[in-house]
Write a protein that holds these residues in place. Structure first.
Motif, PDB file in Angstrom:
ATOM      1  N   ALA A  68       0.837  -1.201   0.000  1.00 56.90           N
ATOM      2  CA  ALA A  68       0.000   0.000   0.000  1.00 56.90           C
ATOM      3  C   ALA A  68       0.873   1.253   0.000  1.00 56.90           C
ATOM      4  CB  ALA A  68      -0.931  -0.001   1.210  1.00 56.90           C
ATOM      5  N   LEU A  69       1.948   1.244   0.786  1.00 63.91           N
ATOM      6  CA  LEU A  69       2.862   2.393   0.790  1.00 63.91           C
ATOM      7  C   LEU A  69       3.549   2.563  -0.564  1.00 63.91           C
ATOM      8  CD1 LEU A  69       4.400   2.099   4.350  1.00 63.91           C
ATOM      9  CD2 LEU A  69       2.787   3.810   3.516  1.00 63.91           C
ATOM     10  N   PHE A  70       3.974   1.454  -1.161  1.00 68.98           N
ATOM     11  CA  PHE A  70       4.559   1.536  -2.509  1.00 68.98           C
ATOM     12  C   PHE A  70       3.557   2.144  -3.488  1.00 68.98           C
ATOM     13  CE2 PHE A  70       7.518  -2.389  -1.869  1.00 68.98           C
ATOM     14  CZ  PHE A  70       8.434  -1.593  -1.204  1.00 68.98           C
ATOM     15  N   GLY A  71       2.310   1.703  -3.404  1.00 67.10           N
ATOM     16  CA  GLY A  71       1.274   2.210  -4.294  1.00 67.10           C
ATOM     17  C   GLY A  71       0.996   3.686  -4.084  1.00 67.10           C
ATOM     18  N   VAL A  72       0.971   4.117  -2.821  1.00 68.21           N
ATOM     19  CA  VAL A  72       0.731   5.535  -2.535  1.00 68.21           C
ATOM     20  C   VAL A  72       1.872   6.388  -3.066  1.00 68.21           C
ATOM     21  CG1 VAL A  72       0.593   7.202  -0.639  1.00 68.21           C
ATOM     22  CG2 VAL A  72      -0.783   5.135  -0.576  1.00 68.21           C
ATOM     23  N   ILE A  73       3.098   5.942  -2.869  1.00 66.83           N
ATOM     24  CA  ILE A  73       4.248   6.711  -3.366  1.00 66.83           C
ATOM     25  C   ILE A  73       4.226   6.772  -4.891  1.00 66.83           C
ATOM     26  CG2 ILE A  73       6.763   6.718  -3.568  1.00 66.83           C
ATOM     27  CD1 ILE A  73       6.789   5.562  -0.681  1.00 66.83           C
TER      28      ILE A  73
ATOM     29  N   VAL B 227       3.797  10.154  -7.218  1.00 66.77           N
ATOM     30  CA  VAL B 227       4.722  10.541  -8.288  1.00 66.77           C
ATOM     31  C   VAL B 227       3.966  10.707  -9.605  1.00 66.77           C
ATOM     32  CG1 VAL B 227       6.690   9.773  -9.679  1.00 66.77           C
ATOM     33  CG2 VAL B 227       6.752   9.524  -7.200  1.00 66.77           C
ATOM     34  N   ALA B 228       3.043   9.797  -9.884  1.00 72.27           N
ATOM     35  CA  ALA B 228       2.290   9.860 -11.137  1.00 72.27           C
ATOM     36  C   ALA B 228       1.407  11.098 -11.211  1.00 72.27           C
ATOM     37  CB  ALA B 228       1.446   8.606 -11.312  1.00 72.27           C
ATOM     38  N   LEU B 229       0.784  11.465 -10.095  1.00 72.05           N
ATOM     39  CA  LEU B 229      -0.185  12.558 -10.128  1.00 72.05           C
ATOM     40  C   LEU B 229       0.406  13.918  -9.774  1.00 72.05           C
ATOM     41  CD1 LEU B 229      -3.174  10.722  -8.428  1.00 72.05           C
ATOM     42  CD2 LEU B 229      -2.844  11.169 -10.860  1.00 72.05           C
ATOM     43  N   LYS B 230       1.359  13.948  -8.862  1.00 69.16           N
ATOM     44  CA  LYS B 230       1.838  15.222  -8.340  1.00 69.16           C
ATOM     45  C   LYS B 230       3.322  15.487  -8.588  1.00 69.16           C
ATOM     46  CE  LYS B 230      -1.939  16.399  -6.090  1.00 69.16           C
ATOM     47  NZ  LYS B 230      -2.666  17.609  -6.307  1.00 69.16           N
ATOM     48  N   GLY B 231       4.018  14.589  -9.251  1.00 65.23           N
ATOM     49  CA  GLY B 231       5.452  14.756  -9.469  1.00 65.23           C
ATOM     50  C   GLY B 231       5.776  15.964 -10.332  1.00 65.23           C
TER      51      GLY B 231
ATOM     52  N   PHE C  93       4.386   4.990 -13.705  1.00 65.56           N
ATOM     53  CA  PHE C  93       4.256   5.104 -12.256  1.00 65.56           C
ATOM     54  C   PHE C  93       2.817   4.826 -11.818  1.00 65.56           C
ATOM     55  CE2 PHE C  93       8.387   7.237 -12.097  1.00 65.56           C
ATOM     56  CZ  PHE C  93       8.880   6.744 -10.901  1.00 65.56           C
ATOM     57  N   GLY C  94       1.856   5.337 -12.561  1.00 63.56           N
ATOM     58  CA  GLY C  94       0.453   5.089 -12.231  1.00 63.56           C
ATOM     59  C   GLY C  94       0.091   3.620 -12.339  1.00 63.56           C
TER      60      GLY C  94
ATOM     61  N   ILE D 217      -0.945  -1.658  -9.623  1.00 68.86           N
ATOM     62  CA  ILE D 217      -0.547  -3.048  -9.370  1.00 68.86           C
ATOM     63  C   ILE D 217      -0.207  -3.240  -7.896  1.00 68.86           C
ATOM     64  CG2 ILE D 217       1.246  -4.780  -9.832  1.00 68.86           C
ATOM     65  CD1 ILE D 217       1.265  -3.676 -12.744  1.00 68.86           C
ATOM     66  N   CYS D 218       0.567  -2.308  -7.331  1.00 71.15           N
ATOM     67  CA  CYS D 218       0.930  -2.411  -5.911  1.00 71.15           C
ATOM     68  C   CYS D 218      -0.298  -2.348  -5.014  1.00 71.15           C
ATOM     69  CB  CYS D 218       1.914  -1.309  -5.535  1.00 71.15           C
ATOM     70  SG  CYS D 218       3.571  -1.578  -6.171  1.00 71.15           S
ATOM     71  N   LEU D 219      -1.230  -1.481  -5.327  1.00 74.06           N
ATOM     72  CA  LEU D 219      -2.450  -1.393  -4.517  1.00 74.06           C
ATOM     73  C   LEU D 219      -3.295  -2.650  -4.654  1.00 74.06           C
ATOM     74  CD1 LEU D 219      -3.345   2.349  -5.062  1.00 74.06           C
ATOM     75  CD2 LEU D 219      -2.434   1.289  -2.987  1.00 74.06           C
ATOM     76  N   ALA D 220      -3.311  -3.246  -5.836  1.00 73.27           N
ATOM     77  CA  ALA D 220      -4.048  -4.500  -6.016  1.00 73.27           C
ATOM     78  C   ALA D 220      -3.417  -5.620  -5.196  1.00 73.27           C
ATOM     79  CB  ALA D 220      -4.087  -4.884  -7.494  1.00 73.27           C
ATOM     80  N   VAL D 221      -2.090  -5.688  -5.149  1.00 70.94           N
ATOM     81  CA  VAL D 221      -1.408  -6.689  -4.332  1.00 70.94           C
ATOM     82  C   VAL D 221      -1.696  -6.436  -2.852  1.00 70.94           C
ATOM     83  CG1 VAL D 221       0.851  -7.589  -3.639  1.00 70.94           C
ATOM     84  CG2 VAL D 221       0.367  -7.180  -6.047  1.00 70.94           C
ATOM     85  N   ALA D 222      -1.743  -5.163  -2.456  1.00 67.59           N
ATOM     86  CA  ALA D 222      -2.054  -4.825  -1.064  1.00 67.59           C
ATOM     87  C   ALA D 222      -3.455  -5.295  -0.691  1.00 67.59           C
ATOM     88  CB  ALA D 222      -1.913  -3.319  -0.848  1.00 67.59           C
TER      89      ALA D 222
END
Length: 75
Positions: A14-19, A23-27, A52-53, A58-63
């Protein structure tokens, strides 16, 4: 113990997905470097944001999957 491992995996992904989502939205567009030399900087930026998005999704789905497995072990 397996339940704790599943919760920790869910938290980590979940942390990987948030980061990645951040980056994808606000970088900063100036911070996206590298890329393909034969396309414009704007196209490289869009490509990086999509990657990045996608990685964030994918990371959020794994979480979610790990959290579901942890919750199954409680029952």
């Amino acid at each position: 113990k397996p339940r704790l491992n599943a919760f920790l995996a869910a938290l980590m992904f979940a942390l990987f997905g948030v980061i990645g989502g951040w980056v994808a939205l606000k970088g900063e567009s100036s911070q996206f470097g590298g890329g393909f030399p034969f396309i414009s900087h704007a196209a490289n930026e869009a490509f990086a944001r999509w990657l990045f998005g996608g990685g964030a999704i994918i990371c959020l789905a794994v979480a979610v999957y790990a959290l579901k497995k942890a919750m199954e072990q409680i029952e």
